[in-house]
Enzyme design. Structure first.
Site, short mmCIF file in Angstrom:
data_model
loop_
_atom_site.label_atom_id
_atom_site.label_comp_id
_atom_site.label_asym_id
_atom_site.label_seq_id
_atom_site.Cartn_x
_atom_site.Cartn_y
_atom_site.Cartn_z
N HIS A 34 -11.46 0.43 -3.61
CA HIS A 34 -10.13 1.04 -3.79
C HIS A 34 -9.48 0.26 -4.92
O HIS A 34 -9.24 -0.94 -4.80
CB HIS A 34 -9.32 0.95 -2.49
CG HIS A 34 -9.86 1.86 -1.41
ND1 HIS A 34 -9.93 1.50 -0.09
CD2 HIS A 34 -10.36 3.12 -1.51
CE1 HIS A 34 -10.45 2.52 0.60
NE2 HIS A 34 -10.72 3.50 -0.24
N GLU A 71 -6.77 -2.32 -4.47
CA GLU A 71 -6.98 -3.44 -3.55
C GLU A 71 -7.77 -4.47 -4.33
O GLU A 71 -8.99 -4.42 -4.42
CB GLU A 71 -7.71 -2.94 -2.29
CG GLU A 71 -6.83 -1.92 -1.55
CD GLU A 71 -7.55 -1.16 -0.43
OE1 GLU A 71 -8.65 -1.57 -0.01
OE2 GLU A 71 -6.99 -0.14 0.02
N HIS A 127 -11.76 -5.22 0.85
CA HIS A 127 -10.57 -4.36 0.73
C HIS A 127 -9.31 -5.19 0.97
O HIS A 127 -9.39 -6.39 1.24
CB HIS A 127 -10.64 -3.23 1.77
CG HIS A 127 -11.71 -2.21 1.49
ND1 HIS A 127 -11.43 -0.92 1.14
CD2 HIS A 127 -13.06 -2.31 1.50
CE1 HIS A 127 -12.55 -0.26 0.96
NE2 HIS A 127 -13.56 -1.07 1.18
N GLU A 153 -11.12 -6.79 5.19
CA GLU A 153 -9.75 -6.60 4.73
C GLU A 153 -9.18 -8.01 4.59
O GLU A 153 -9.07 -8.73 5.58
CB GLU A 153 -8.94 -5.80 5.77
CG GLU A 153 -9.53 -4.44 6.09
CD GLU A 153 -9.16 -3.37 5.05
OE1 GLU A 153 -8.34 -3.67 4.14
OE2 GLU A 153 -9.70 -2.26 5.16
ZN LIG Z 1 -9.51 -0.11 1.03
#
Ligand SMILES: [Zn+2]
Ligand SMILES: *[C@@H]1O[C@H](CO)[C@@H](O)[C@H](O)[C@H]1NC(C)=O
Ligand SMILES: *[C@@H]1O[C@H](CO)[C@@H](O)[C@H](O)[C@H]1NC(C)=O
Ligand SMILES: *[C@@H]1O[C@H](CO)[C@@H](O)[C@H](O)[C@H]1NC(C)=O
Length: 443
Positions: free
Chosen positions: A85, A88, A192, A280
Site C-alpha cells: 500500500h 504505508e 503494512h 502492521e
Molecule cells: Zn496495508
C-alpha cells in the site's frame, strides 16, 4: 577517481559512520542506494528487478546471502516485501535500514553472519512505488494506497476461496506471481501500517472457521511465527499500541480481524507454500521522519528473530529409484493436508515449517511405492537449520499399470494458474485420487 566518487556518493547517504539516514527516499534515490550497495558488497548481494509498476518503475529486489546469485541445496529462501500500500511507508524505510544493517555487519556480527550464511534473503522495499510517489504524509487517509490504476494490490491476487475472483491482475501483482514461480520461498512477511499487530492466514473465509478464525492446517506454526514477531518487538505483544486496539499477544488471524479476498498472504500460502504473515508496524501510516529511528529500534529485533524462523521444521530432497531428484513428489504430513498438495520443487527439494514434535511424513510419486517416515523435529532456529530428511523412493513392480492410472497426471499440475478455484479443486481431486489409488495398490 572511482573510489573518490564512491566515497562522495556514500558520504551523501552516511551522515554518521555506517548508517543510512532516516528519511523518506523517493524511487530514484532508492534505486541509487541499492545500486551503490550492490557494487560495494558484490559477494553477498545481488540486485535485480522482478518487473515494473504501471508507471514503469522497476520493482527492485536485493538478494543477500553467502551465495546471492543462485539457490543452493539446503539453503532456504526468505523474503520481506514492503510498501504494498503506497501510503504505508514505514516498511519501506525499515527494509532499507535492514539492508544497511545486514550488509555492514556481515562477518562481524555473529547473528547477521549466521543468518546470511544459512539462508538467502530477498528484500523488495517497495511493491507499489507509483502509490508511494502519489501519497502524502498523513496517518489515516488512503491517498497513494492503490496502484496507478486505482487497484488495491492486496485484493488483486487469485483467491482459492472466491470463485468470482477473476479480476484483471495488475502488473505489480503479476510480477509477484512470477517471482513466486521462479524461487521456492519458504517464509515471508509483508509490511503494512495503520495498526500494530502481526496478522496470519487465512484472510478469507476458508474451509474451516473455528471461534471466528479462518484457520489453515498449519495454524500452530502461524501463531508461533506471528508471536515471534510481536514478542521480539518492543511493544507489539501488548496488543494496545494504537488507540482503541486490543489484540491479545499482538497477533490476530486475518479473517478474525476482517475478512478480505484476493490478499497476498493467502496466495503465498495456498499456491506457493510460502508461509507469509502481514505485519502492521505503525499506528500512523505515514509518520514524521523524526519518528523513524524509534520505529527501527522497535522493529529491528523482531525483523531479525522472524528471519531465523525460516529454519523451523524439516527439509530435504526426494529421489526416484535411480537416485534422480524429482519434482512434484507429494509430501503429506499427517493432519496437515494443504488445499493444494505440498510438493517437491523444481530442484527436487522441500522445506516444511513445523513446530518441534513428532510427525508422520508420506511421500507419493507416480510409479513408486509411497514411503512413510516418522520424523522427530527439534527447534531448527537454534542451530540455523531445519532437520534434514531425504527420501529415496522404490519403484513399483507393476509400473506398466500405473502409467495408465490418473495419478500419473499429478506431475503435470500447473503450479500457479492465472485463475484459481476450478483448477485448484481439480488439482486437489487429482492428488486425492492419486493418494487413494496408491494406498489401494499397497494394501
Ligand atoms: Zn496495508
Ligand atoms: C560464513 O561464511 C563465510 C564465507 O564462506 C565464512 O568465512 C564464515 O566463517 C562463515 N561464518 C559462519 C559463522 O558461518
Ligand atoms: C523472540 O522470539 C523467539 C521465537 O519465538 C522466542 O523464543 C523469544 O522468547 C522471543 N524473544 C523475546 C524477547 O520475547
Ligand atoms: C482459467 O484458466 C484456464 C487455464 O489457464 C483457462 O483455460 C480458462 O479460460 C480460465 N478461466 C477464466 C474464467 O478465466
Amino acid at each position: 577517481m572511482i573510489v573518490l566518487m564512491l566515497y562522495l556518493f556514500f558520504w551523501s547517504w552516511l551522515p554518521s559512520a555506517h548508517s543510512l539516514i532516516f528519511q523518506y527516499h523517493d524511487s530514484v534515490e532508492i534505486e541509487k542506494y541499492l545500486k551503490g550497495i550492490s557494487s560495494t558488497y558484490p559477494s553477498i548481494t545481488h540486485l535485480h528487478s522482478i518487473g515494473q509498476s504501471v508507471e514503469g518503475r522497476e520493482l527492485w529486489v536485493l538478494i543477500l546471502g553467502q551465495h546471492p546469485r543462485e539457490h543452493r541445496r539446503g539453503i532456504p529462501e526468505f523474503k520481506y516485501v514492503g510498501n504494498m500500500h503506497g501510503n504505508e511507508v514505514v516498511g519501506r524505510v525499515l527494509l532499507l535500514q535492514l539492508i544497511d544493517y545486514l550488509t555492514s555487519r556481515y562477518l562481524t556480527d555473529p547473528l547477521v553472519t549466521r543468518l546470511l550464511n544459512s539462508s538467502r534473503v530477498h528484500i523488495l522495499p517497495s511493491m507499489n512505488p507509483d502509490g508511494f510517489e502519489s501519497s502524502k504524509p498523513d496517518c489515516m487517509n488512503t491517498v497513494g494506497r492503490y496502484n496507478k490504476k486505482g487497484v488495491d494490490l492486496n485484493r488483486n491476487f487469485p483467491d482459492a476461496f472466491d470463485v468470482n475472483n477473476n479480476q484483471e491482475r495488475q502488473k505489480e501483482v503479476k510480477a509477484i506471481m512470477n517471482w513466486l514461480n521462479t524461487e521456492t520461498f519458504v517464509l515471508s512477511a509483508n509490511l503494512h501500517g495503520g495498526a500494530v499487530v502481526a496478522s496470519y492466514p487465512y484472510d478469507n473465509r476458508g474451509s474451516g472457521v473455528q471461534e471466528g478464525s479462518s484457520v489453515t492446517p498449519d495454524n500452530d506454526v502461524f501463531i508461533h511465527l506471528a508471536k515471534t514477531y510481536s514478542f521480539n518487538h518492543t511493544d507489539m505483544y501488548k496488543g494496545n499500541s494504537c488507540p482503541g486496539s486490543n489484540f491479545p499477544n499482538g497477533i490476530t488471524n486475518g479473517f478474525q480481524w476482517y475478512s478480505l479476498s484476493g490478499g497476498m498472504q493467502d496466495y503465498n500460502y495456498v499456491w506457493a507454500h510460502c508461509f507469509e504473515i502481514t505485519l502492521e508496524i505503525s499506528c500512523c501510516k505515514y509518520p514524521q521522519e523524526s519518528e523513524l529511528p524509534a520505529l527501527w529500534e522497535a522493529n529491528k529485533p523482531a525483523l531479525l528473530a522472524y528471519m531465523k524462523q525460516v529454519h523451523l521444521g524439516v527439509k530435504g530432497v526426494v529421489m526416484d529409484s535411480n537416485g534422480n531428484l524429482v519434482q512434484n513428489a507429494i509430501i503429506e504430513v499427517a493432519g496437515r493436508t494443504n488445499l493444494n498438495p505440498f510438493k517437491t520443487d523444481l530442484n527436487g527439494e522441500y522445506y516444511k515449517l513445523l513446530m518441534p514434535g513428532t510427525y508422520t511424513f508420506t511421500v507419493i510419486y507416480p510409479g513408486h511405492k509411497s514411503t512413510t517416515e516418522t520424523i522427530s523435529v527439534p527447534y531448527g532456529p537454534d542451530t540455523f537449520s531445519a532437520v534434514t530428511q531425504n527420501f529415496l523412493l522404490q519403484k513399483l513392480d507393476f509400473s506398466a499399470l500405473i502409467t495408465q492410472l490418473p495419478m500419473a497426471t499429478t506431475t503435470s499440475v500447473k503450479k500457479n494458474p492465472e485463475n484459481n478455484s476450478a483448477s485448484l479443486l481439480a488439482n486437489a481431486v487429482t492428488a486425492l485420487t492419486a493418494l487413494i489409488i496408491q494406498r489401494q495398490l499397497l494394501s
